[in-house]
Design a protein around this motif. Structure first.
Motif, PDB file in Angstrom:
ATOM      1  N   GLN A  31      54.568  37.045  33.066  1.00  8.89           N
ATOM      2  CA  GLN A  31      53.255  37.660  33.276  1.00  8.89           C
ATOM      3  C   GLN A  31      52.986  38.892  32.409  1.00  8.89           C
ATOM      4  O   GLN A  31      51.835  39.201  32.129  1.00  8.89           O
ATOM      5  N   SER A  64      42.822  37.708  37.659  1.00 13.15           N
ATOM      6  CA  SER A  64      41.916  37.931  36.535  1.00 13.15           C
ATOM      7  C   SER A  64      42.639  37.680  35.207  1.00 13.15           C
ATOM      8  O   SER A  64      43.704  38.244  34.964  1.00 13.15           O
ATOM      9  N   LYS A  66      41.832  38.852  32.553  1.00 13.78           N
ATOM     10  CA  LYS A  66      41.888  40.129  31.827  1.00 13.78           C
ATOM     11  C   LYS A  66      43.124  40.908  32.245  1.00 13.78           C
ATOM     12  O   LYS A  66      43.742  41.596  31.445  1.00 13.78           O
ATOM     13  N   ASN A 102      43.206  38.013  45.369  1.00 14.05           N
ATOM     14  CA  ASN A 102      41.938  38.161  46.102  1.00 14.05           C
ATOM     15  C   ASN A 102      41.500  36.782  46.605  1.00 14.05           C
ATOM     16  O   ASN A 102      42.159  35.757  46.320  1.00 14.05           O
ATOM     17  N   ARG A 104      38.985  35.023  45.752  1.00 14.06           N
ATOM     18  CA  ARG A 104      38.613  34.115  44.668  1.00 14.06           C
ATOM     19  C   ARG A 104      39.844  33.383  44.101  1.00 14.06           C
ATOM     20  O   ARG A 104      39.796  32.194  43.796  1.00 14.06           O
ATOM     21  N   ASN A 132      47.686  47.351  41.279  1.00  9.74           N
ATOM     22  CA  ASN A 132      48.003  45.925  41.128  1.00  9.74           C
ATOM     23  C   ASN A 132      46.835  45.018  41.483  1.00  9.74           C
ATOM     24  O   ASN A 132      46.643  43.971  40.857  1.00  9.74           O
TER      25      ASN A 132
HETATM   26  C1  LIG Z   1      54.330  42.665  42.025  1.00  9.70           C
HETATM   27  C2  LIG Z   1      53.825  41.544  41.191  1.00  9.70           C
HETATM   28  O1  LIG Z   1      54.438  41.152  40.238  1.00  9.70           O
HETATM   29  S1  LIG Z   1      52.310  40.878  41.611  1.00  9.70           S
HETATM   30  C3  LIG Z   1      51.808  39.932  40.222  1.00  9.70           C
HETATM   31  C4  LIG Z   1      51.175  40.754  39.152  1.00  9.70           C
HETATM   32  N1  LIG Z   1      49.902  41.263  39.554  1.00  9.70           N
HETATM   33  C5  LIG Z   1      48.790  40.489  39.517  1.00  9.70           C
HETATM   34  O2  LIG Z   1      48.806  39.342  39.115  1.00  9.70           O
HETATM   35  C6  LIG Z   1      47.513  41.143  39.987  1.00  9.70           C
HETATM   36  C7  LIG Z   1      46.466  41.020  38.936  1.00  9.70           C
HETATM   37  N2  LIG Z   1      45.312  41.780  39.294  1.00  9.70           N
HETATM   38  C8  LIG Z   1      44.038  41.332  39.132  1.00  9.70           C
HETATM   39  O3  LIG Z   1      43.811  40.219  38.708  1.00  9.70           O
HETATM   40  C9  LIG Z   1      42.930  42.296  39.441  1.00  9.70           C
HETATM   41  O4  LIG Z   1      43.485  43.516  39.877  1.00  9.70           O
HETATM   42  C10 LIG Z   1      41.956  41.791  40.510  1.00  9.70           C
HETATM   43  C11 LIG Z   1      41.112  40.678  39.953  1.00  9.70           C
HETATM   44  C12 LIG Z   1      42.700  41.330  41.744  1.00  9.70           C
HETATM   45  C13 LIG Z   1      41.056  42.929  40.952  1.00  9.70           C
HETATM   46  O5  LIG Z   1      40.554  43.580  39.817  1.00  9.70           O
HETATM   47  P1  LIG Z   1      39.100  44.296  39.898  1.00  9.70           P
HETATM   48  O6  LIG Z   1      38.776  44.808  38.552  1.00  9.70           O
HETATM   49  O7  LIG Z   1      39.096  45.236  41.038  1.00  9.70           O
HETATM   50  O8  LIG Z   1      38.236  43.045  40.306  1.00  9.70           O
HETATM   51  P2  LIG Z   1      36.763  42.652  40.026  1.00  9.70           P
HETATM   52  O9  LIG Z   1      36.327  41.863  41.208  1.00  9.70           O
HETATM   53  O10 LIG Z   1      35.939  43.861  39.644  1.00  9.70           O
HETATM   54  O11 LIG Z   1      36.864  41.665  38.774  1.00  9.70           O
HETATM   55  C14 LIG Z   1      37.290  42.076  37.495  1.00  9.70           C
HETATM   56  C15 LIG Z   1      37.196  40.895  36.552  1.00  9.70           C
HETATM   57  O12 LIG Z   1      38.159  39.921  36.931  1.00  9.70           O
HETATM   58  C16 LIG Z   1      37.509  38.678  37.262  1.00  9.70           C
HETATM   59  N3  LIG Z   1      38.230  38.142  38.401  1.00  9.70           N
HETATM   60  C17 LIG Z   1      38.408  38.712  39.614  1.00  9.70           C
HETATM   61  N4  LIG Z   1      39.171  37.920  40.377  1.00  9.70           N
HETATM   62  C18 LIG Z   1      39.481  36.840  39.649  1.00  9.70           C
HETATM   63  C19 LIG Z   1      40.237  35.697  39.905  1.00  9.70           C
HETATM   64  N5  LIG Z   1      40.875  35.505  41.057  1.00  9.70           N
HETATM   65  N6  LIG Z   1      40.350  34.770  38.925  1.00  9.70           N
HETATM   66  C20 LIG Z   1      39.750  34.956  37.737  1.00  9.70           C
HETATM   67  N7  LIG Z   1      39.025  36.039  37.431  1.00  9.70           N
HETATM   68  C21 LIG Z   1      38.895  36.977  38.383  1.00  9.70           C
HETATM   69  C22 LIG Z   1      36.066  39.065  37.586  1.00  9.70           C
HETATM   70  O13 LIG Z   1      35.193  37.987  37.338  1.00  9.70           O
HETATM   71  C23 LIG Z   1      35.820  40.192  36.612  1.00  9.70           C
HETATM   72  O14 LIG Z   1      35.599  39.648  35.336  1.00  9.70           O
HETATM   73  P3  LIG Z   1      34.540  40.326  34.339  1.00  9.70           P
HETATM   74  O15 LIG Z   1      35.094  41.688  34.016  1.00  9.70           O
HETATM   75  O16 LIG Z   1      34.531  39.395  33.174  1.00  9.70           O
HETATM   76  O17 LIG Z   1      33.245  40.390  35.082  1.00  9.70           O
END
Ligand SMILES: CC(=O)SCCNC(=O)CCNC(=O)[C@H](O)C(C)(C)COP(=O)(O)OP(=O)(O)OC[C@H]1O[C@@H](n2cnc3c(N)ncnc32)[C@H](O)[C@@H]1OP(=O)(O)O
Length: 302
Positions: A31, A64, A66, A102, A104, A132
């Motif tokens: 990741q 996400s 991103k 989340n 979604r 995170n």
């Molecule tokens: C301990 C570990 O190892 S855990 C594993 C590693 N961590 C992860 O995988 C967590 C990754 N984190 C994330 O993806 C983000 O923090 C989120 C999406 C959960 C929250 O981020 P936020 O910026 O608060 O969410 P927000 O709802 O504003 O969405 C941001 C962007 O992500 C997109 N997005 C949000 N959720 C998702 C999803 N589940 N799938 C795809 N895209 C998503 C949104 O469409 C938005 O895109 P845009 O900027 O093009 O409009």
């Protein structure tokens, strides 16, 4: 790697020794890598893990793109894997877990027939939860209740990864009780499967023993796991400390690589499977070859 051809009828299942579960975590390995691993390389690697006898894979995420661009192709990866569900009574069941952060993400995972489990990282640290997942803990607990309902509707097992479950580096108050109370709250919400995660690899064997003993004493060993990170030289001691405390669900990644890209600079890799599986007596095949392959992917796509 050349190995035995894929054989869904391997018995007994080496990944799940009646009471043992071992989860191999390529998702955690990959990741944080910046250069995209080619889709076919991911698929080949995962098929090699199945050939080697791993039955529980944490293999992707629906978050996400991103935030974690490397795993944006998880749906395509899943499409190329054999079904985790047995077609016949003598075939073994596999578990394909994907991380979601989340509702979604859970809805996306729900569309994937081959996803059997979803993993939600829920920290005891508010600072890390925000980094995170973009949410405070106050927002995350009601979200967990929502995820629980969505997961059961979609017939997916929901696992909570209790991040920073052995203390956290953000200076927030933490005690063993903090993690135990969080496990209890998950269970009260109907989420049975909880893995205590040392996201930044700060726990000593003594602390692992203390937390795991207390957790097993309060909740019993069922559906209680550890997802630890550590430098290679401490890995076996940590795993054995958890085992001696009664834990039977372990997680790691070949090569001892990986970690959460949002955990900060103190990150260390996953427990190296090639060391801890033999120490726990779990008979997977080709571990040194696979570990080499895991390290090569880290090197090539860093
Ligand atoms: C301990 C570990 O190892 S855990 C594993 C590693 N961590 C992860 O995988 C967590 C990754 N984190 C994330 O993806 C983000 O923090 C989120 C999406 C959960 C929250 O981020 P936020 O910026 O608060 O969410 P927000 O709802 O504003 O969405 C941001 C962007 O992500 C997109 N997005 C949000 N959720 C998702 C999803 N589940 N799938 C795809 N895209 C998503 C949104 O469409 C938005 O895109 P845009 O900027 O093009 O409009």
């Amino acid at each position: 790697m050349r190995g035995r051809p894929y054989n869904p009828r391997m018995t007994p299942s080496p990944g799940v020794h009646s009471r043992w579960t071992y989860v191999e975590c390529p998702r955690d390995s990959w990741q944080g890598l910046h250069r995209p691993i080619p889709l076919q390389s991911k698929i080949d690697y995962l098929l090699a893990l199945l050939e080697a006898g791993f039955t529980h894979l944490d293999l992707g995420s629906f978050v996400s793109p991103k935030a974690v661009p490397q795993l944006a192709d998880t749906g395509q990866v899943l499409a190329a894997l054999p079904s985790p569900r047995p077609g016949r009574a003598d075939e073994e069941t596999r578990d394909y877990l994907c991380i979601i952060a989340n509702a979604r993400g859970l809805e996306s995972a729900a569309q994937e027939e081959k996803v059997t489990s979803v993993g939600y990282p829920l920290s005891v640290s508010d600072a890390f939860q925000r980094r995170n997942t973009g949410k405070s803990l106050e927002e995350s607990w009601p979200l967990l209740a929502e995820l629980r309902a969505l997961a059961s509707e979609a017939d997916k097992r929901l696992v909570v990864y209790l991040s920073m479950g052995f203390g956290n580096p953000d200076g927030e108050p933490w005690a063993v009780q903090t993690s135990l109370d969080a496990v209890a709250r998950c269970r009260d919400l109907g989420v049975s499967d909880v893995a205590l995660a040392d996201t930044v690899g700060r726990a000593s064997p003594e602390l692992v023993a203390e937390v795991c003993r207390a957790a097993v004493a309060r909740f019993g060993p069922d559906k209680l796991g550890v997802h630890l990170h550590a430098r290679s030289e401490q890995a076996v001691a940590l795993a054995l400390a958890a085992r001696d405390a009664g834990i039977r669900w372990f997680e790691g990644a070949l090569g001892g690589v990986g970690g959460c890209p949002f955990a900060g600079d103190t990150l260390v890799g996953n427990l190296p499977t090639e060391q801890i599986a033999p120490a726990l007596g779990l008979p997977f095949e080709n571990l040194s070859v696979l570990a080499e392959r895991a390290r090569a992917l880290q090197y090539d796509y860093a």
